[in-house]
Design a protein around this motif. Structure first.
Motif, PDB file in Angstrom:
ATOM      1  N   TRP A  83       0.802  -1.212   0.000  1.00 56.31           N
ATOM      2  CA  TRP A  83       0.000   0.000   0.000  1.00 56.31           C
ATOM      3  C   TRP A  83       0.838   1.267   0.000  1.00 56.31           C
ATOM      4  O   TRP A  83       0.470   2.255  -0.629  1.00 56.31           O
ATOM      5  N   ARG A 140       2.253  -4.731  -8.174  1.00 59.76           N
ATOM      6  CA  ARG A 140       1.392  -4.866  -6.995  1.00 59.76           C
ATOM      7  C   ARG A 140       0.508  -6.096  -7.114  1.00 59.76           C
ATOM      8  O   ARG A 140       0.332  -6.859  -6.156  1.00 59.76           O
ATOM      9  N   LEU A 141      -0.051  -6.298  -8.301  1.00 65.74           N
ATOM     10  CA  LEU A 141      -0.942  -7.443  -8.499  1.00 65.74           C
ATOM     11  C   LEU A 141      -0.176  -8.749  -8.411  1.00 65.74           C
ATOM     12  O   LEU A 141      -0.628  -9.694  -7.752  1.00 65.74           O
ATOM     13  N   ALA A 144       0.822  -9.541  -4.808  1.00 66.33           N
ATOM     14  CA  ALA A 144      -0.348  -9.994  -4.055  1.00 66.33           C
ATOM     15  C   ALA A 144      -0.755 -11.405  -4.482  1.00 66.33           C
ATOM     16  O   ALA A 144      -1.132 -12.239  -3.644  1.00 66.33           O
ATOM     17  N   LEU A 170      -5.210  -5.995  -1.413  1.00 67.92           N
ATOM     18  CA  LEU A 170      -5.606  -5.078  -2.477  1.00 67.92           C
ATOM     19  C   LEU A 170      -6.935  -4.389  -2.210  1.00 67.92           C
ATOM     20  O   LEU A 170      -7.280  -3.417  -2.872  1.00 67.92           O
ATOM     21  N   ALA A 177      -8.585  -8.551 -10.815  1.00 67.21           N
ATOM     22  CA  ALA A 177      -7.627  -8.919  -9.764  1.00 67.21           C
ATOM     23  C   ALA A 177      -7.778 -10.370  -9.346  1.00 67.21           C
ATOM     24  O   ALA A 177      -6.781 -11.061  -9.087  1.00 67.21           O
TER      25      ALA A 177
END
Length: 412
Positions: A83, A140-141, A144, A170, A177
């Protein structure tokens, strides 16, 4: 292709970490047949204290090395890294932290193993992202996805693991996602079957759903939500009091020594709580132990976090929920009997997990995958989760994960 490679790599890494956990447990708690809790119970008083002091020293010394500045990324809490730092994960320190976390959990730290598994998956996703030089959003994806795949592979919960990390890391369960997260987690889980057993984490028997259980779920939901709000505040307090400076090595040894002393009478508080949940779901825990175990387990979790020990909160949170649900259900049976006592523990575990993590969708899916039970039991679980979520959100907007994203204390 990155999704597939991340899934394969995470499945292998998760399997290796789980094998490390078993090796540490066998070396630290040598005993005959039985689960981890049985081995701890058979150990002498001096051995329990000595092993926990070793865990504290290991955590302190390991953390003193891991906190060194790293210019290639961040190795802190995954929620914070994703984040606040664009998922720029420092790969080597994160992997080292995962190994340290799994080691001290094997020695008896009252924290969850999923923290290490998520770190390993995130590190693999970050490494592949760096090699392919993807965009920050794609990184980021993928980070995660790797984290969710790590959790899914080790617990054999591919759908729940993916959804859980999407909701927590997320903050979304949108189709763009979830699809790559599910693919990564499924691949990692299939790979892990080469080394880990393909069976449910918890064994529960079939039981009926009388009206008393539905009413209890409706009444107990807000109580479980109130407890979850307090639990979130406890986690935030513990995380904000992590040691700094010279305390980094000393504090864990002292806290873990106290944990070892408590384990002399209550060995159930050691470890992530998986075996204790199974006992609660099998009706093997005496009602007289519900209250002391709940208080001591929460204190042990907070103490380990406040001492700076790395670890997860997933199974420990479920353990607290199962204990509270069992306690409230035991009292309810004096008012309106008829329900199976073990059903209260299952509902409590699901409601507290959902409210504490602010992840209701994945919590339901996780319960189904962890028990391999898809039946009408979902109904009282959903009722309790609804009441718990409404109450917790009215009192506390954070989750046990976002509550740990706080300004860090500066060394004196």
């Amino acid at each position: 292709s990155l999704v597939v490679i991340t899934g394969v790599g995470t499945g292998l890494a998760s399997s290796a970490l789980m094998l490390l956990l078993r090796l540490v447990q066998r070396l630290a708690w040598p005993a005959g047949p039985g689960d981890f809790m049985a081995h701890v119970a058979q150990a002498s008083m001096g051995w329990r204290i000595a092993v926990l002091i070793l865990a504290g020293l290991t955590a302190g010394i390991g953390r003193s090395f891991l906190r060194r500045p790293n210019t290639k990324g961040h190795a802190g809490d995954l929620s914070e890294v994703i984040w606040l730092h664009d998922a720029k994960v420092a790969v080597a320190p994160t992997v080292a932290s995962a190994i340290l976390s799994m080691t001290i959990v094997g020695l008896g730290a009252s924290l969850g193993r999923e923290g290490a598994l998520k770190q390993a998956g995130a590190a693999i996703g970050a490494q592949f992202s760096a090699w392919k030089k993807v965009t920050p959003q794609q990184r980021r994806l993928l980070v995660a996805c790797g984290a969710g795949a790590g959790m899914g592979a080790a617990y054999n919960v591919p759908f729940g693991g993916a959804l859980f990390v999407m909701e927590v890391l997320l903050g979304t369960v949108s189709l763009p996602a979830v699809l790559p997260a599910l693919v990564t987690s499924i691949i990692a889980t299939i790979v892990s079957w080469l080394f880990l057993p393909n069976k449910p984490t918890y064994q529960i028997s079939h039981f009926d759903l009388p009206p008393t259980l539905m009413v209890w779920a409706l009444v107990a939901g807000p109580v479980l939500g109130l407890a979850s709000a307090g639990y979130i505040k406890l986690i935030a307090w513990a995380d904000s009091h992590r040691p700094i400076g010279r305390e980094v090595v000393i504090a864990p040894a002292l806290v873990f020594a106290l944990l070892g002393l408590a384990a002399v009478l209550f060995p159930q508080i050691l470890g992530n709580g998986k075996d204790l949940i199974q006992q609660l779901l099998s009706g093997q825990t005496k009602p007289a132990l519900f209250s002391p175990l709940l208080i001591l387990k929460m204190a042990a979790i907070a103490g380990c976090l406040a001492a700076g020990a790395p670890g997860g909160l997933f199974t420990p949170t479920m353990t607290c929920g199962a204990l509270l649900g069992a306690l409230l259900g035991w009292a309810w049976l004096f008012i309106w009997p008829g329900a199976a006592p073990v059903s209260f523990a299952l509902i409590g575990a699901g409601a507290v997990l959902a409210a504490s993590t602010q992840a209701p969708v994945s919590s339901v899916v996780l319960l189904v995958e962890l028990t391999h039970r898809v039946d009408s039991m979902v109904v009282p679980v959903l009722i309790a989760i609804a009441g718990a979520m409404l109450t917790t959100r009215a009192l506390e907007h954070r989750s046990i994960y976002t509550a740990r994203i706080l300004p860090k204390r500066q060394p004196r």
